[in-house]
Design a protein around this motif. Sequence first.
Motif, PDB file in Angstrom:
ATOM      1  N   LEU A  57       0.827  -1.205   0.000  1.00 52.93           N
ATOM      2  CA  LEU A  57       0.000   0.000   0.000  1.00 52.93           C
ATOM      3  C   LEU A  57       0.861   1.255   0.000  1.00 52.93           C
ATOM      4  N   MET A  58       1.935   1.207   0.773  1.00 50.86           N
ATOM      5  CA  MET A  58       2.815   2.373   0.867  1.00 50.86           C
ATOM      6  C   MET A  58       3.446   2.706  -0.487  1.00 50.86           C
ATOM      7  N   SER A  59       3.885   1.683  -1.207  1.00 57.37           N
ATOM      8  CA  SER A  59       4.472   1.916  -2.536  1.00 57.37           C
ATOM      9  C   SER A  59       3.441   2.496  -3.500  1.00 57.37           C
ATOM     10  N   ALA A  87      -0.886   4.261   4.418  1.00 56.64           N
ATOM     11  CA  ALA A  87      -0.966   2.806   4.297  1.00 56.64           C
ATOM     12  C   ALA A  87      -1.525   2.176   5.574  1.00 56.64           C
ATOM     13  N   VAL A  88      -1.063   2.639   6.742  1.00 52.95           N
ATOM     14  CA  VAL A  88      -1.538   2.090   8.023  1.00 52.95           C
ATOM     15  C   VAL A  88      -3.016   2.399   8.218  1.00 52.95           C
ATOM     16  N   VAL A  89      -3.415   3.649   7.945  1.00 49.01           N
ATOM     17  CA  VAL A  89      -4.825   4.035   8.097  1.00 49.01           C
ATOM     18  C   VAL A  89      -5.708   3.235   7.148  1.00 49.01           C
ATOM     19  N   SER A  90      -5.252   3.046   5.906  1.00 48.45           N
ATOM     20  CA  SER A  90      -6.039   2.276   4.931  1.00 48.45           C
ATOM     21  C   SER A  90      -6.202   0.832   5.374  1.00 48.45           C
ATOM     22  N   PHE A  91      -5.122   0.239   5.884  1.00 46.66           N
ATOM     23  CA  PHE A  91      -5.176  -1.158   6.315  1.00 46.66           C
ATOM     24  C   PHE A  91      -6.163  -1.341   7.467  1.00 46.66           C
ATOM     25  N   ILE A  94      -9.789  -0.970   6.373  1.00 45.67           N
ATOM     26  CA  ILE A  94     -10.318  -2.176   5.718  1.00 45.67           C
ATOM     27  C   ILE A  94     -10.677  -3.236   6.747  1.00 45.67           C
ATOM     28  N   VAL A  95      -9.777  -3.450   7.737  1.00 39.82           N
ATOM     29  CA  VAL A  95     -10.045  -4.443   8.791  1.00 39.82           C
ATOM     30  C   VAL A  95     -11.279  -4.054   9.594  1.00 39.82           C
ATOM     31  N   ALA A  96     -11.396  -2.757   9.942  1.00 35.65           N
ATOM     32  CA  ALA A  96     -12.557  -2.293  10.709  1.00 35.65           C
ATOM     33  C   ALA A  96     -13.850  -2.464   9.915  1.00 35.65           C
ATOM     34  N   LEU A  97     -13.792  -2.227   8.606  1.00 34.55           N
ATOM     35  CA  LEU A  97     -14.979  -2.405   7.767  1.00 34.55           C
ATOM     36  C   LEU A  97     -15.430  -3.865   7.742  1.00 34.55           C
TER      37      LEU A  97
END
Length: 388
Positions: A57-59, A87-91, A94-97
């Motif tokens: 995600l970071m890349s 990247a951390v916030v996106s990950f 997604i997990v929270a969703l």
Amino acid sequence: MHMNLEWKKLLKIALTAFLLYLGIYYWKNVSHGIYVVLSSCSPILIGFSIAYVLNILMSFYERHYFKRIASKPFVAKSKTVVCMLAAVVSFFAIVALIIRLIVPELILCIKFLLAQIPPFVDSILGNDNITQYIPKELLKTLSDVNWQQMVSKVVQFVASGVGTAAGALFSAISSVVSVIITVFISIIFAIYFMLGKEKLRKQSSRVLHLYLPKAENKIRHIFSVFDESFHKFIVGQCVESVILWVLCSFGMMIFKFPYAQMIGAFIGFTALIPVAGAYIGAIVGAIMIMTVSPLKALLFILFIIVLQQLEGNFIYPKVVGKSIGLPAIWVLAAITIGGGIMGIFGMLIGVPIFAALYRLLKEDLSLREENELCKKTPSTPNSEPPKA
């Protein structure tokens, strides 16, 4: 000179055989030492794994981070930190969703299932066509059972555990604290890996160039093959899971199956496990739908079979299969062997590891066949120039 080379070769063979003998004879001590080393390095290994996944995600964010103003010094300096945070916030989003879609509906379904057990048993006991094949003693036992009390006892037993001694409680607390500390340290290592990835890459290149100059290119190629295999597998598996999530959710809504969003998300999540994951999600979904309508549960199973055929024959080969370059038989072998060695985690990493080894073996075989062909092909003598 020739004798010196022979003695060196014999000495290497003898040393290798001696070390192999020591490893086999003292295998228990060697395996215990390996276990201690891996346990000590577990935060680093877990942190590296987290960093590797988040780096994908970071890349992506680094390639698209404010292209128009990327020449400004402040933007260039903040690029690594901003992309890592994104990247951390996106990950975690997604997990929270996924948790938000799955957990509440799953809890309601379990409560509903437990509430439906007594009337379901009563309906079976009231059916003469079924009870005539059941012994009377068993019928009397089933009719006298207080199911709600039994469920509450089971829950209390699971919650309290087998023992309530102070030693067991202390052991459980220390295990939880150890897991929390390991996760915390792993996250710190992951952050350091992501922030210092360019520096680590340069340092590893210097070490390879200075200490292993002859094998530098081969080691770089092996690492690049494994990196490409894991990268393509993770991205392809995530894309395939999202596609399966969307198709399953929309299909269930079209056919008016209950728990459409929750079961679709759950099947998409379990589809991260290659081949077997979607079937695990389908079994759980069928049990949940059965609490509403057994007929719909049967139709749901048929729907999943058709969807799996579509996914397995068209979607998976296009998205994941061709990207990793591993035939279907070896995908199944990788899942079986990896699952037998390391469980679900082994099923996840088995496919990219097999894909990388398959590619390296294929390249080595092609190179050896070319060399053999060159040796067998006679060299043609140069023809004389034509006379004037």
